[in-house]
Scaffold this active site. Structure first.
Site, PDB file in Angstrom:
ATOM      1  NE  ARG A 181      -3.001   0.958   3.494  1.00 34.66           N
ATOM      2  CZ  ARG A 181      -3.990   0.795   4.382  1.00 34.66           C
ATOM      3  NH1 ARG A 181      -5.131   0.234   4.029  1.00 34.66           N
ATOM      4  NH2 ARG A 181      -3.831   1.165   5.621  1.00 34.66           N
ATOM      5  CE  LYS A 196      11.394  -0.013  11.239  1.00 34.63           C
ATOM      6  NZ  LYS A 196      10.869  -1.128  12.055  1.00 34.63           N
ATOM      7  CD  GLU A 272      -3.368   5.689   6.768  1.00 39.21           C
ATOM      8  OE1 GLU A 272      -4.281   5.674   7.624  1.00 39.21           O
ATOM      9  OE2 GLU A 272      -3.516   6.135   5.627  1.00 39.21           O
ATOM     10  CB  CYS A 306      -5.460   0.667  13.041  1.00 44.01           C
ATOM     11  SG  CYS A 306      -5.370   0.537  11.256  1.00 44.01           S
ATOM     12  CD  GLU A 403      -5.417   0.906  17.940  1.00 44.77           C
ATOM     13  OE1 GLU A 403      -5.731   0.828  16.772  1.00 44.77           O
ATOM     14  OE2 GLU A 403      -4.279   1.273  18.306  1.00 44.77           O
TER      15      GLU A 403
HETATM   16  P1  ADP Z   1       2.729  -1.531  17.608  1.00 40.57           P
HETATM   17  O1  ADP Z   1       2.494  -0.859  18.921  1.00 40.57           O
HETATM   18  O2  ADP Z   1       1.495  -1.939  16.917  1.00 40.57           O
HETATM   19  O3  ADP Z   1       3.810  -2.553  17.608  1.00 40.57           O
HETATM   20  P2  ADP Z   1       4.494   0.505  16.690  1.00 40.57           P
HETATM   21  O4  ADP Z   1       3.996   1.870  16.421  1.00 40.57           O
HETATM   22  O5  ADP Z   1       5.324   0.283  17.903  1.00 40.57           O
HETATM   23  O6  ADP Z   1       3.218  -0.397  16.640  1.00 40.57           O
HETATM   24  O7  ADP Z   1       5.314  -0.047  15.462  1.00 40.57           O
HETATM   25  C1  ADP Z   1       5.023   0.237  14.119  1.00 40.57           C
HETATM   26  C2  ADP Z   1       6.316   0.403  13.364  1.00 40.57           C
HETATM   27  O8  ADP Z   1       7.038   1.485  13.937  1.00 40.57           O
HETATM   28  C3  ADP Z   1       7.245  -0.785  13.405  1.00 40.57           C
HETATM   29  O9  ADP Z   1       7.884  -0.924  12.150  1.00 40.57           O
HETATM   30  C4  ADP Z   1       8.252  -0.410  14.466  1.00 40.57           C
HETATM   31  O10 ADP Z   1       9.502  -1.022  14.287  1.00 40.57           O
HETATM   32  C5  ADP Z   1       8.367   1.070  14.230  1.00 40.57           C
HETATM   33  N1  ADP Z   1       8.830   1.850  15.394  1.00 40.57           N
HETATM   34  C6  ADP Z   1       8.636   1.595  16.704  1.00 40.57           C
HETATM   35  N2  ADP Z   1       9.207   2.559  17.466  1.00 40.57           N
HETATM   36  C7  ADP Z   1       9.778   3.442  16.613  1.00 40.57           C
HETATM   37  C8  ADP Z   1      10.516   4.668  16.781  1.00 40.57           C
HETATM   38  N3  ADP Z   1      10.781   5.178  17.979  1.00 40.57           N
HETATM   39  N4  ADP Z   1      10.916   5.309  15.673  1.00 40.57           N
HETATM   40  C9  ADP Z   1      10.631   4.817  14.450  1.00 40.57           C
HETATM   41  N5  ADP Z   1       9.950   3.688  14.224  1.00 40.57           N
HETATM   42  C10 ADP Z   1       9.524   3.002  15.284  1.00 40.57           C
END
Ligand code: ADP
Length: 502
Positions: A181, A196, A272, A306, A403
Site C-alpha cells: 500500500r 522498514k 496511519e 487499527c 485500542e
Molecule cells: P505496535 O504498537 O502496533 O507494535 P508501533 O507503532 O510500535 O506499533 O510499530 C510500528 C512500526 O514502527 C514498526 O515498524 C516499528 O519497528 C516502528 N517503530 C517503533 N518505534 C519506533 C521509533 N521510535 N521510531 C521509528 N519507528 C519506530
C-alpha cells in the site's frame, strides 16, 4: 546472499516442505545492489507466536546500514523518475503476477511470523497484490491541468513530480499489504523507497523484496532495512536531507514521535495511526446483518487491526438480542494452530498483546461489566488468548479508551442518536466508525456527524484498494489506496506561461 538460519529447536508441528521452502527463500536483507547482512554482523530473532520458537534470524541493521540504503535510494531516484510510467507500470504488473504465483509460500510466512490463520494469510497476499496492480494501473494516469487565468494574462500549467526517496515504516499486523500500500504508489509515482518492516514480522517483506527484484525493480529503487532498534535508525534517516518523505503505519504514540522528527526539515509525512472505532447498532437494524458485520469488524485478524471495532454501542431496544446472538459467535470461536483450516483464530502476535487484552478485560470486569461468553484457547507455549464478550461496559473502562488489538468485544448501551454520537466522538482518535441501521437517512445523518475518516454503513469492513484509507484527529494524516494514495508521493509544480493577451 547470506545463508538464512532456520532454527526451530522445538517445532510443534514440524514445518511441512512448502513452509520450510518458503522460509529458506527469505533473503537476509536486500540492500542497494546485493543481498547482504548488516555491516555489524548482528542479527535478531524472529519468533513463531503459535509456539514461541525462533523461526529465523535476520540482520540487525544499524544507522550505517540505513545510510547505505538511503544512498542507494538517492542514487537510483533520478533514473527511476525518468523511466516512462508505462515501463514502471509493467514492472509492477509483473510483481503482481509473481505475488499471485507465490501466494502459498508468502501466506505461509505470514502464518509463521504473524500467527494469522492460513485463510486470512492467503487473503492478505491477494489484498497486498491488488495494491500493486491498482498502482500499476494508476502509474500511467497521473497528470496535471492547464488553464488560462481569468484575466487572460497567463497560462497556468501544473505537473506532478515524484517527491523523491521515501522511508516506509510498516506494522506487524498486515506486513505485506501495508508494504505494498506504500511502496506500490511510491514506485508508480517515480519515487524510490526504503522499507522498514516491524521487527516482529520482517520475513514476508523480505520475500516480497526478492520478488520485486525478480519483477525487474532496479537496484536501489526498493531496499529493506530490518532492525531490532528502530528508534535511532529511523531518526538518522529522518535527519538526512536526501530523505524526502516518510510514510508510517503504526501506533499513535510512535506516530507522534515521528511527526515531531519531521519538523526540523519540514519533511513530508503520511501517518496511519491508531483507532478506537465505535460499532453502532441502532434498534431498527437487521439483527443478522449486525451480528455478521460485528463478527468481521471484531474477529478479522483477532481484532489486531487499527480499524477493528473497539467499542460496540448498541441501542437499548435491540441490545439484549444483539448480545445474545453475538455471544454465540464470540463464545464459539475456535482458537488453535493457525495452519489448521478448521481453526478460526491463531495466537495473538506476542505475549505482550495477550497481557494487554487480559488487562483490559480485567479492568472492565472490575468496573462492573459482565462477562457474557468466553471461548477457550490452547494452554500451550504460544501467545493464545480466549475471545470473549463483555456487556454493560462503562464508558470509563480502559477498554473504551485504549485500542484493544485483541478479540474482546466490549458492549455498552445507548438511548438515542445524540448520546451515541457524543460517545462515539469522545476520543482523540478518528479512524473508522460503523453504523448499522436500515434507515438510510439516519445512516447519512449520523455518518456525517461522526468524526472519523471512514464510515462503514451496514458493513464491518472498510478497507479496499480503491478507497482512500485514513483517519482524522490523532488517527493520522493523508490517505492510502485509491487515486488519493499516489498523490501522497507526488509534488505539484506550476508553470506560469504567457497567456493570450501578452
Ligand atoms: P505496535 O504498537 O502496533 O507494535 P508501533 O507503532 O510500535 O506499533 O510499530 C510500528 C512500526 O514502527 C514498526 O515498524 C516499528 O519497528 C516502528 N517503530 C517503533 N518505534 C519506533 C521509533 N521510535 N521510531 C521509528 N519507528 C519506530
Amino acid at each position: 546472499m547470506s545463508a538464512q538460519s532456520t532454527t526451530d529447536p522445538h517445532p510443534p508441528q514440524a514445518l511441512d516442505t512448502a513452509t520450510a521452502r518458503a522460509l529458506r527463500a527469505v533473503p537476509s536483507r536486500y540492500l542497494a545492489d546485493s543481498w547482504r547482512t548488516a555491516a555489524s554482523g548482528r542479527e535478531f530473532d524472529v519468533r513463531n507466536p503459535a509456539t514461541g520458537a525462533v523461526i529465523a534470524r535476520v540482520p540487525d541493521c544499524a544507522e550505517a546500514d540505513a545510510l547505505t540504503a538511503l544512498a542507494a535510494a538517492d542514487a537510483a531516484w533520478p533514473a527511476w523518475a525518468r523511466t516512462p510510467s508505462r515501463a514502471r507500470a509493467d514492472i509492477l504488473h509483473r510483481l503482481h503476477a509473481l505475488m499471485i504465483e507465490q501466494r502459498e509460500p508468502l501466506a505461509r510466512l505470514l502464518v509463521l511470523e504473524v500467527g494469522k490463520t492460513i485463510a486470512e494469510a492467503r487473503g492478505e497476499v491477494d489484498y497486498a497484490a491488488e495494491y500493486v496492480r491498482w498502482y500499476a494501473e494508476e502509474a500511467v494516469r497521473t497528470g496535471g491541468r492547464s488553464t488560462l487565468a481569468p484575466d487572460g494574462g497567463s497560462h497556468i500549467i501544473t505537473v506532478t513530480e515524484p517527491v523523491g526517496p521515501c522511508l516506509l515504516i510498516t506494522p506487524w499486523n498486515v506486513p505485506l499489504a501495508m508494504a505494498t500500500r506504500k511502496f506500490a504508489p511510491a514506485l508508480a509515482a517515480g519515487c524510490t523507497a526504503i522499507l522498514k518492516p516491524a521487527e516482529l514480522t520482517p520475513l514476508a517483506t523480505l520475500a516480497l523484496a526478492r520478488l520485486a527484484l525478480e519483477a525487474g525493480v532496479p537496484d536501489g529503487v526498493l531496499t529493506v532495512v530490518t532492525t531490532a532498534d528502530p528508534g535511532p535508525v529511523v531518526q538518522r534517516l529522518m535527519n538526512d536531507d536526501r530523505l524526502r518523505k516518510v510514510s508510517f503505519t503504526g501506533s499513535t504514540q510512535v506516530g507522534r514521535i515521528l511527526q515531531a522528527q519531521t519538523g526540523p526539515r519540514v519533511l513530508r509525512s503520511s501517518m496511519e495511526l491508531g483507532g478506537n472505532s465505535p460499532f453502532i447498532v441502532f434498534d431498527d437494524a437487521d439483527l443478522d446483518v449486525a451480528v455478521r458485520e460485528a463478527r468481521t469488524a471484531k474477529l478479522r485478524m483477532g481484532g489486531q487491526s487499527c480499524v477493528a471495532a473497539n467499542r460496540f454501542l448498541v441501542q437499548d431496544a435491540i441490545a439484549d438480542a444483539f448480545v445474545e446472538a453475538f455471544a454465540e459467535i464470540m463464545g464459539g470461536v475456535s482458537v488453535g494452530d493457525p495452519f489448521d483450516d478448521a481453526v478460526d483464530l491463531g495466537p495473538l502476535v506476542d505475549d505482550r498483546a495477550v497481557g494487554k487484552a487480559a488487562r483490559l478485560t480485567d479492568d472492565a470486569l472490575e468496573r462492573g461489566a459482565s462477562l457474557v461468553a468466553r471461548s477457550s484457547a490452547p494452554d500451550t507455549a504460544g501467545s493464545f488468548f480466549a475471545p470473549c464478550i463483555l456487556d454493560l461496559v462503562p464508558a470509563s473502562a480502559a477498554i473504551n479508551i485504549e485500542e484493544v488489538f485483541g478479540p474482546v468485544a466490549a458492549v455498552g448501551r445507548f438511548r438515542d442518536e445524540e448520546e451515541v454520537i457524543a460517545r462515539a466522538n469522545a476520543t482523540e482518535h478518528g479512524l473508522a466508525a460503523y453504523v448499522i441501521t436500515r434507515d438510510i437517512d439516519r445512516a447519512r445523518r449520523v455518518g456525517s456527524r461522526l468524526q472519523t475518516g471512514m464510515v462503514g454503513i451496514n458493513r464491518g469492513l472498510v478497507s479496499h484498494v480503491a478507497a482512500p484509507f485514513g483517519g482524522i484527529k490523532q488517527s493520522g494524516l493523508g490517505r492510502e489506496g485509491g487515486p488519493e494514495g499516489i498523490a501522497e508521493y507526488q509534488q505539484l509544480k506550476y508553470f506560469a506561461a504567457p497567456g493570450l493577451y501578452v
